[in-house]
Scaffold this motif. Structure first.
Motif: not given
Lengths: 440, 774
Positions: A42, A383-385, A387, A389-390, A437, A439, B322, B357-360, B392-394, B396
């Motif tokens: 990015q 397992k990624k939660k 996130a 978005p709003p 937005e 949340r 966001y 917990t951001d995607v990035n 959260l067990k992630q 990163h």
């Protein structure tokens, strides 16, 4: 100062390249493409330094505009210049897209020539530019037209030419606002501001002198002491609360407004350009009327199901109608199916956008509507939660959410004999959503 | 970009251009030229068409002229001879009645960038300076700058320079600004245009007429002006006041920059200006365009260095949206960390928690380390969040959390209990090297409090053969050694296996050498080993109170409103988020440890050598002050008092506790600077053991002088605290006789005068404090 200006498409192909100074070599064009546009990760910063050369870039849809320089320039100015460049191009041919740039590239070269000389910004006022750079070229000019242009380029009032005549003197005022909101799930306003524009279309003869008044707090307070509060109910076109005056955080004016007068007595007086232009731009952050309130409720039922309930409440006079309402509820990436029930309007799950889009054509004030959806999820081992978005919202309302009201716009023309009463005036308020937005 | 069929296209275009039928039809002719330009901008080399294009130049169609000029200016340098042909047409155009044509011709004449044509250009340029039309004058003025750029060494005619100076009074504002720009370039060698009083006042008076580009330019040039009297200074400032709150960020920034430079010896005014500008800066932070937002946030970071409390109430403006790009989010988080105070800490932490917990992943890790930074002052709340994130067990997130905890424990030893509890089970989720290294370090240092530590290490030791990372192997060695010291029964066997592997099979020299070193160390006996490996541990009774000094405005004023804050901070940001400064210390941690302690034993052996070095470059003072009441001061009030005289506190023990200690440091100006750097660093310790003082503080910590050399605050804290641990042992035996505060000062490089002065100031502060208490 700017050493060169490049425009690329999303693939990194050069659409326009213009070098103003010798210190920028031909390989600079490629350096930016390789290091930024074709880079895998990015964008890390809008300013990239490659081999002691700085590249400032701005992206519009999928077009990259890059300004290049070797000096330690003032960053804010370069960005401001790039925005200005975009504005000018938009004013000439509409949306900035690859198609449009390819079709108008002669025009763009002409503009680049005129706007920048030796890397220094020269003339960036769209109105002034339009008089001598036209899409047709300026070959068939009469002597008279030529002298007109000259007087315009060189004269004191660069934005209006002499001798304009209309049979009907008319003017249109549009107060266009966009409300930006970030709200926490608990309904707490995290940040909110309104950025507004006053756009004027003037069809007036001669060299009219105009005076514009609005319910700016400082002015009202000043006058309140003098006892002149009779015009409070005069132009009650707004629909929000009945507050009298608003506090404007900051504002900018078209170059035609006499700033010295604004600074000293805060009155806005000017000789308007002909046709459509933006009179002022402003921002407010206090006492904003939020036209809609979004109340989200998300519940995770097990690992493969999600229940979403969203209530929207309109918060303005019942007699007013909001239009083009669209609520966008994001869904997780592993959504397999969605069932939606809504009280009003139409709702649809759009898999390609990962969102439930709920559209309502019209909605009156002080009403409430609700949507509930059941989202089925595919079980994943990721397992990624999610996130969350709003939830974002779009709408259009017929009042100014900042509470700004136009109190008067007076026109004086001393030489031609028409008076303020003969001018037909129209005022319109439109409040749109910016980034609105909540949340969840 | 080489396109296939480039030659073919060129041939076709040439045919079309020389076709008489095309030439006779203006529209077709123009379209063909258009095609040439289009292929040119796609990167095809069309320089072969030069002569055909020169012919096309002789036309009445202005648009066609412009197109041809674009072509000519790009290729003129390749065909200097042919370009001569164009000059004639251009010179003729300079006489055209239409000012637009005149300015066009003049501009392109100077844009050809051909040194050989200079003689032909000078005459029309001189005429252009006196042209009736402003647009021609604008071009002509800059034309001289371009000519000068072609021959930077050649002298420009003094008459021209004079003419340019007089054109500063031109009625057209753009001509005026262009004159300024041209003179700046032409007179670069002499330091730019001469800014004297009349010119300054003239420029200031006309500032309002200029557009924003002109305004920023004028304001930038005026930074060189020094007002002659205070009255004049204030006149200028009040004139510029309206520009300071200009809604255009570039103008506002340029004005502030000018303010700071002309009022550089009046700090009060600078601060007032900063306060005034905070509104527009905040507005720029919320502007619609992200690049401008980014620039504004970067500049705010600069401002906060001097006035940390400036934007405290507006912290919500720095909450991230966001969809904002990662680079803005990272900067905003850095600002948020700066703005934390008692009232908003809950809100800010809540917000930062959301970003974790951001995607990035970069953003997420930056958020976690930001929480860690806040944890230095609000450790309980932050640890709660960090522990929650582990759930959260992630990989990163866990990695960033463990690294953050490691850094936090160093600074706030009182957190260690919570951290130890939280570490359980992390090893399964950790993937990356940095995270695992951090975990290993924690296991080694706090092994006795983490019940599962030996089992975790055992798994890693069994897998050591397939381990690729050098850092992990070294960290593993140290951790196992440390654990062995506190839990020998469980660890002995695996340590043996590890050492055996590292010495016999490992190919990397560093790992092998380290293993050998430990092996031999163990031969020296367990006490010796303990001394080496467990020497450093921060004292849990010490809290941290890092007073960040408010840096003087002058330190950053120079780079305000340039490119620097945008890029310079990026480097900082990177190191911040990745925690690399800490890493450097940690990666080399075992080594640093060893070298320290080894040199200690060196002192015994080679006594004179080590001692000498210290005497040369640092000074050492001990002094006793009688002001017992200081003990009862709260650390905060002590810190506030110290900061008044520019002394920064580092760490403290809670009040009323014995032994009572405060660590502080300051930078002083060197009184007689010859060739050495002219600032010295003073490290100080205030110690009250509640006993007769003759015994304590005898041991001169090598750590102190070394830390001084490094000059890093973080490191200072650590080493200082370690040094205390040593001292503690010395001074603990003894009984109460007299209440006095012992001041121990360490300075580097040595400068006795400054040290004495510092001591008097310090004593005054302490006395004042105690008298207030009484």
């Amino acid at each position: 100062m700017i050493g060169g200006l490049f425009i690329y498409n999303h693939k990194g192909e050069v659409l326009i390249s213009r070098v103003y100074r010798d210190d920028i070599g031909r390989n600079a064009v490629d350096a930016f493409r390789v290091n930024v546009i074709h880079a895998r990760q990015q964008v890390r910063s809008p300013v990239t330094n490659i081999a002691r050369t700085s590249f400032f870039h701005v992206k519009r849809s999928n077009i990259w505009l890059a300004a290049v320089t070797k000096q330690n320039v003032n960053a804010a100015m370069v960005f401001e210049f790039l925005y200005k460049m975009c504005d000018v191009m938009t004013a000439y041919f509409g949306k900035i897209s690859e198609e449009n740039i390819k079709n108008n590239f002669v025009l763009i070269y002409e503009l680049l020539d005129e706007i920048l000389d030796f890397g220094y910004p020269q003339n960036s006022e769209t109105g002034a530019l339009k008089t001598f750079i036209t899409q047709q070229g300026i070959k068939g000019q009469t002597k008279e037209e030529q002298s007109q242009i000259t007087s315009q380029v060189t004269g004191q009032i660069g934005w209006r030419r002499e001798g304009i005549k209309y049979r009907r003197n008319e003017l249109f005022l549009d107060v266009l606002e966009s409300v930006n909101l970030l709200m926490s799930p608990q309904g707490q306003v995290l940040s909110a501001h309104v950025s507004g524009r006053v756009v004027m279309k003037s069809y007036l003869s001669g060299m009219p002198e105009c005076k514009f008044g609005m319910n700016d707090k400082i002015v009202i307070d000043k006058q309140g002491k003098g006892g002149a509060s009779d015009d409070a109910g005069k132009s009650d076109l707004g629909g929000g609360s009945g507050k009298q005056s608003i506090a404007i955080d900051d504002c900018t004016f078209h170059q035609c407004v006499r700033l010295s007068k604004f600074d000293s007595e805060r009155s806005i007086s000017f000789i308007p350009p002909d046709g459509e232009y933006e009179l002022m731009r402003y921002r407010t952050t206090k006492d904003i009327i939020l036209p809609f309130r979004v109340i989200p409720l998300v519940r995770e039922v097990g690992r493969t199901k999600l229940e979403v309930k969203v209530v929207i409440k309109s918060n303005f006079k019942p007699s007013l109608l909001a239009q083009k309402i669209e609520v966008r509820i994001p869904t997780p990436l592993n959504t397999s199916g969605v069932q939606v029930i809504c009280m009003k309007g139409k709702a649809k799950y759009k898999a390609s956008e990962n969102a439930i889009v709920w559209k309502i054509k019209r909605m009156a004030g002080m009403k409430e509507s609700q949507i509930s959806a059941e989202i089925e999820l595919l079980p994943t081992n990721d397992k990624k939660k999610w996130a969350r978005p709003p939830i974002s919202m779009n709408f259009e309302v017929p009042f100014a959410p900042s509470g700004l009201k136009v109190r008067y716009l007076k026109v004086f023309e001393s030489k031609l004999n028409y008076s303020d009463h003969d001018v037909i005036k129209w005022v319109r308020y439109i409040g749109r959503s910016g980034i609105y937005e909540t949340r969840c | 970009m080489p396109y296939l069929g480039g030659e073919e296209t060129v041939r076709e275009l040439r045919r079309a251009l020389s076709n008489p039928n095309v030439q006779s039809d203006p529209l077709r002719y123009r379209n063909t030229i258009l095609k040439v330009i289009r292929t040119m901008s796609q990167g095809v080399d069309v320089s072969g068409l030069f002569s055909e294009m020169v012919k096309a130049c002789a036309t009445v169609d202005v648009v066609q002229k412009k197109l041809v000029y674009v072509f000519l200016c790009s290729y003129a340098t390749l065909n200097p001879e042919l370009s001569l042909l164009v000059i004639n047409t251009l010179r003729k155009d300079c006489q055209d009645p239409n000012p637009m044509v005149r300015s066009l011709a003049l501009r392109n004449m100077t844009n050809l960038r051909l040194p050989s044509l200079v003689e032909y250009v000078e005459q029309p340029l001189t005429a252009g300076l006196r042209d009736r039309a402003a647009c021609v004058r604008r071009v002509a003025v800059l034309g001289w700058a371009k000519l000068h750029n072609l021959h930077p060494s050649s002298e420009i005619d003094a008459a021209v320079v004079n003419e340019l100076y007089s054109l500063l009074r031109d009625p057209d504002p753009v001509v005026m600004v262009n004159c300024l720009r041209a003179l700046e370039e032409i007179l670069k060698e002499e330091g730019g245009i001469a800014i004297n009083k009349p010119i300054t006042h003239h420029l200031l008076n006309r500032l309002k007429e200029c557009d924003i580009w002109g305004q920023s330019e004028v304001l930038r040039v005026l930074q060189r002006y020094r007002p002659q009297s205070e009255d004049e200074l204030f006149d200028i400032l009040s004139l510029l006041d309206s520009f300071l709150v200009s809604p255009h960020p570039p103008v506002m920034a340029a004005t502030l920059s000018l303010f700071l430079s002309i009022s550089s010896n009046l700090p009060v005014i600078s601060l007032a200006a900063l306060e005034r500008v905070s509104g527009p800066l905040l507005a720029a932070c919320g502007s619609g365009s992200r690049e401008m937002r980014f620039a504004a946030v970067c500049h705010i970071q600069l401002l906060l260095r001097s006035v940390p409390g400036l934007l405290g109430p507006h912290y919500k403006r720095f909450f991230c949206g966001y969809a904002e790009p990662a680079y803005i989010k990272e900067r905003k988080m850095q600002v948020l960390v700066e703005l934390v105070n008692d009232e908003n800490v809950a809100m800010i932490l809540d917000e930062l928690k959301g970003y974790c917990t951001d995607v990035n992943t970069d953003t997420a890790q930056a958020a976690i380390s930001a929480i860690g930074r806040i944890g230095r002052s609000y450790s309980d709340r932050c640890l709660q969040i960090l522990t929650g994130l582990l759930g959260l067990k992630q990989d990163h997130i866990t990695s960033a959390v463990v690294q953050t905890m490691r850094d936090l424990v160093w600074v706030c030893p009182q957190c260690s209990d919570t951290v130890c509890l939280a570490l359980d089970g992390c090893e399964e989720t950790l993937q990356d090297i940095q995270g695992r290294q951090a975990l290993l370090w924690l296991l080694g240092v706090y092994g006795e409090r983490i019940s599962t530590a030996p089992y975790t290490l055992e798994v890693l030791i069994d897998r050591v053969r397939s381990e690729a990372s050098l850092g992990i192997k070294m960290e593993l060695l140290t951790a196992t050694m440390r654990l062995f010291l506190c839990r020998p029964a469980e660890t002995q066997d695996m340590l043996g296996r590890l050492l055996h592997y590292c010495i016999e099979e490992e190919t990397d020299m560093c790992v092998r050498d380290q293993a050998l070193l430990y092996y031999r160390l163990l031969h020296c006996g367990i006490e010796k080993t303990r001394e080496v490996l467990q020497g450093r541990r921060s004292d849990p009774s010490l809290g941290v109170l890092i007073g960040r000094p408010a840096k003087p405005v002058s330190q950053w004023a120079r780079c305000f409103n340039t490119l620097e804050p945008l890029s310079q901070g990026a480097v900082e940001a990177e190191s911040d988020s990745r925690g690399s400064p800490e890493h450097v210390t940690y990666n080399s941690k075992p080594n640093a440890d060893l070298s320290d302690t080894l040199s200690c034993s060196h002192i015994e052996e080679v006594h004179s050598g080590a001692e000498k070095i210290e005497e040369v470059d640092c000074a050492w003072i001990e002094e006793c002050v009688r002001c017992p009441a200081v003990l009862h001061c709260s650390p905060q009030s002590l810190q506030a008092a110290m900061q008044l005289v520019n002394i920064q506190t580092l760490a403290f023990t809670p009040q009323q506790m014995l032994p009572w200690r405060v660590y502080l440091y300051t930078h002083t100006q060197r009184s007689h600077s010859m060739d050495a750097p002219n600032t010295t660093l003073i490290l100080g310790e205030l110690l009250c053991t509640g006993e007769a003082n003759q015994k304590s503080g005898v041991k001169k910590g090598t750590a102190d002088s070394e830390a001084g050399a490094e000059g890093k605050e973080d490191q200072l804290v650590r080493k200082e605290m370690d040094a205390t641990a040593d001292r503690l042992r010395v001074s603990e035996d003894g009984q109460e006789e007299e209440e006095g505060i012992k001041v121990i000062l360490n300075q580097q490089p040595k400068d006795d005068d400054a040290l004495r002065q510092f001591l008097t100031i310090l004593i005054t502060v302490l006395n004042t404090l105690s008298s207030e208490k009484d």
